[in-house]
Scaffold this motif. Structure first.
Motif, mmCIF file in Angstrom:
data_model
loop_
_atom_site.group_PDB
_atom_site.id
_atom_site.type_symbol
_atom_site.label_atom_id
_atom_site.label_comp_id
_atom_site.label_asym_id
_atom_site.label_seq_id
_atom_site.Cartn_x
_atom_site.Cartn_y
_atom_site.Cartn_z
ATOM 1 N N VAL A 53 -0.526 -0.238 1.366
ATOM 2 C CA VAL A 53 0.532 0.276 2.231
ATOM 3 C C VAL A 53 -0.073 0.393 3.625
ATOM 4 O O VAL A 53 -1.135 0.985 3.794
ATOM 5 C CB VAL A 53 1.040 1.654 1.746
ATOM 6 N N ARG A 54 0.588 -0.211 4.599
ATOM 7 C CA ARG A 54 0.074 -0.127 5.971
ATOM 8 C C ARG A 54 1.141 0.451 6.896
ATOM 9 O O ARG A 54 2.330 0.376 6.607
ATOM 10 C CB ARG A 54 -0.416 -1.489 6.462
ATOM 11 N N GLU A 55 0.675 1.004 7.982
ATOM 12 C CA GLU A 55 1.578 1.615 8.959
ATOM 13 C C GLU A 55 2.266 0.534 9.790
ATOM 14 O O GLU A 55 1.716 -0.540 10.014
ATOM 15 C CB GLU A 55 0.798 2.557 9.877
ATOM 16 N N ALA A 56 3.451 0.858 10.265
ATOM 17 C CA ALA A 56 4.191 -0.064 11.126
ATOM 18 C C ALA A 56 3.582 -0.072 12.520
ATOM 19 O O ALA A 56 3.105 0.956 13.000
ATOM 20 C CB ALA A 56 5.655 0.352 11.204
ATOM 21 N N ALA A 57 3.604 -1.226 13.144
ATOM 22 C CA ALA A 57 3.158 -1.328 14.533
ATOM 23 C C ALA A 57 4.231 -0.712 15.428
ATOM 24 O O ALA A 57 5.422 -0.974 15.228
ATOM 25 C CB ALA A 57 2.932 -2.791 14.899
ATOM 26 N N HIS A 117 8.772 2.944 9.749
ATOM 27 C CA HIS A 117 8.150 3.282 8.469
ATOM 28 C C HIS A 117 7.045 2.287 8.154
ATOM 29 O O HIS A 117 6.953 1.233 8.765
ATOM 30 C CB HIS A 117 9.192 3.299 7.344
ATOM 31 N N GLY A 118 6.221 2.629 7.170
ATOM 32 C CA GLY A 118 5.149 1.754 6.738
ATOM 33 C C GLY A 118 5.658 0.603 5.884
ATOM 34 O O GLY A 118 6.863 0.504 5.600
ATOM 35 N N PHE A 119 4.730 -0.251 5.481
ATOM 36 C CA PHE A 119 5.069 -1.446 4.717
ATOM 37 C C PHE A 119 4.210 -1.544 3.466
ATOM 38 O O PHE A 119 2.998 -1.384 3.542
ATOM 39 C CB PHE A 119 4.799 -2.708 5.545
ATOM 40 N N ALA A 120 4.846 -1.853 2.331
ATOM 41 C CA ALA A 120 4.111 -2.163 1.098
ATOM 42 C C ALA A 120 3.994 -3.680 1.010
ATOM 43 O O ALA A 120 4.859 -4.403 1.505
ATOM 44 C CB ALA A 120 4.854 -1.629 -0.115
ATOM 45 N N GLU A 121 2.930 -4.152 0.376
ATOM 46 C CA GLU A 121 2.776 -5.602 0.243
ATOM 47 C C GLU A 121 3.824 -6.164 -0.710
ATOM 48 O O GLU A 121 4.270 -5.490 -1.640
ATOM 49 C CB GLU A 121 1.365 -5.964 -0.213
ATOM 50 N N ARG A 122 4.228 -7.405 -0.460
ATOM 51 C CA ARG A 122 5.257 -8.064 -1.261
ATOM 52 C C ARG A 122 4.669 -8.453 -2.621
ATOM 53 O O ARG A 122 3.859 -9.371 -2.724
ATOM 54 C CB ARG A 122 5.753 -9.316 -0.539
ATOM 55 N N THR A 123 5.059 -7.756 -3.647
ATOM 56 C CA THR A 123 4.588 -8.027 -5.006
ATOM 57 C C THR A 123 5.699 -7.653 -5.980
ATOM 58 O O THR A 123 6.389 -6.659 -5.785
ATOM 59 C CB THR A 123 3.320 -7.212 -5.332
ATOM 60 N N THR A 124 5.852 -8.441 -7.012
ATOM 61 C CA THR A 124 6.888 -8.211 -8.017
ATOM 62 C C THR A 124 6.245 -7.997 -9.377
ATOM 63 O O THR A 124 5.318 -8.710 -9.752
ATOM 64 C CB THR A 124 7.851 -9.416 -8.063
ATOM 65 N N PHE A 125 6.767 -7.004 -10.086
ATOM 66 C CA PHE A 125 6.292 -6.691 -11.432
ATOM 67 C C PHE A 125 7.452 -6.836 -12.408
ATOM 68 O O PHE A 125 8.555 -6.361 -12.142
ATOM 69 C CB PHE A 125 5.794 -5.245 -11.505
#
Length: 195
Positions: free
Chosen positions: A132-136, A149-157
Motif C-alpha cells: 500500500v503506497r501513499e498518493a502523490a 487516498h493511498g493505493f493498493a497494488e493490483r492483485t486478484t485472489f
C-alpha cells in the motif's frame, strides 16, 4: 556470463515490482467492509459470500483511473461468466464509500454489476500481503477530482468456499488480470487441479 551482463540482469530483476501477495493454499483473511453496488452502499462480508460459492476478491489502486476503470468494466462485462462458474466478485480499494457509490454505478466502470468495497485505511490490502503506497499530492482522477487516498497494488485472489486462496493473479494489465481470474474460476468450477 560476463560481469557486465550479470550486473545488468541483476539490476533488471531488482527493478521488477515485488509480488509478495498471499499464495494458493494460504487462508484468505476474512473481512467486513462498507461496499457499494449500483450506487447503493451496503455492508459486505466475505464470510457470508463464501457460503454461496467462491469469491473473486480483486484489489485495484483507485476508482476513476484509466486502468481501474478498464478492469472494473472488464469484470462487469464478464460478470455473467463468473456467475455461471458459481463465483461472485468484489473489488477492494482505498477509495471512500462516497467515491465507490459513484464508481459502482458508472456505466463505463462497474456498470451496476459488481460490488466494490472501501478499505480506506488499507487494512484489508495489508492482510492480503499487498503493498500500500501513499498518493502523490495533486494527482487527479479521470473526472478531474483529486485522489486523496493511498493505493493498493493490483492483485486478484480467487477464494474457495473452504476459505483458502485458490489462485492469485498479479503483475498483469487490467484486462489480462480479469481473463486470468475467469480462467481460474472456471478451472475451480470444473474441479480441475489448481496450479
Amino acid at each position: 556470463m560476463k560481469p557486465s551482463l550479470l550486473t545488468a540482469a541483476i539490476a533488471a530483476l531488482a527493478a521488477l515490482p515485488t509480488f509478495a501477495a498471499l499464495k494458493p493454499g494460504d487462508p484468505a483473511p476474512a473481512f467486513e467492509a462498507q461496499a457499494s453496488k449500483a450506487g447503493q452502499a451496503f455492508g459486505y462480508s466475505l464470510q457470508a459470500e463464501l457460503k454461496k460459492g467462491p469469491v473473486v476478491v480483486y484489489f485495484y489502486p483507485s476508482a476513476f483511473t484509466n486502468g481501474c476503470n478498464l478492469q472494473a468494466h472488464s469484470f462487469a462485462v464478464a460478470q455473467e461468466k463468473f456467475t455461471a462458474a458459481g463465483a461472485s466478485i468484489v473489488g477492494v480499494s482505498l477509495d471512500s464509500i462516497a467515491r465507490l457509490n459513484d464508481f459502482s454505478a458508472d456505466p463505463e466502470s462497474c456498470a451496476g454489476k459488481i460490488a466494490v468495497a472501501s478499505d480506506a485505511e488499507g487494512r484489508i490490502a495489508r492482510a492480503y500481503d499487498l503493498a500500500v503506497r501513499e498518493a502523490a499530492p495533486g494527482r487527479k482522477d479521470t473526472r478531474g477530482a483529486e485522489i486523496d487516498h493511498g493505493f493498493a497494488e493490483r492483485t486478484t485472489f480467487i477464494v474457495g468456499t473452504d476459505g483458502r486462496i485458490a489462485a492469485t493473479v498479479g503483475g498483469l494489465a487490467p484486462a489480462a488480470n480479469v481473463e486470468q481470474a475467469l480462467a481460474a474460476v472456471q478451472t475451480l468450477a470444473r474441479g480441475a487441479p489448481r496450479p
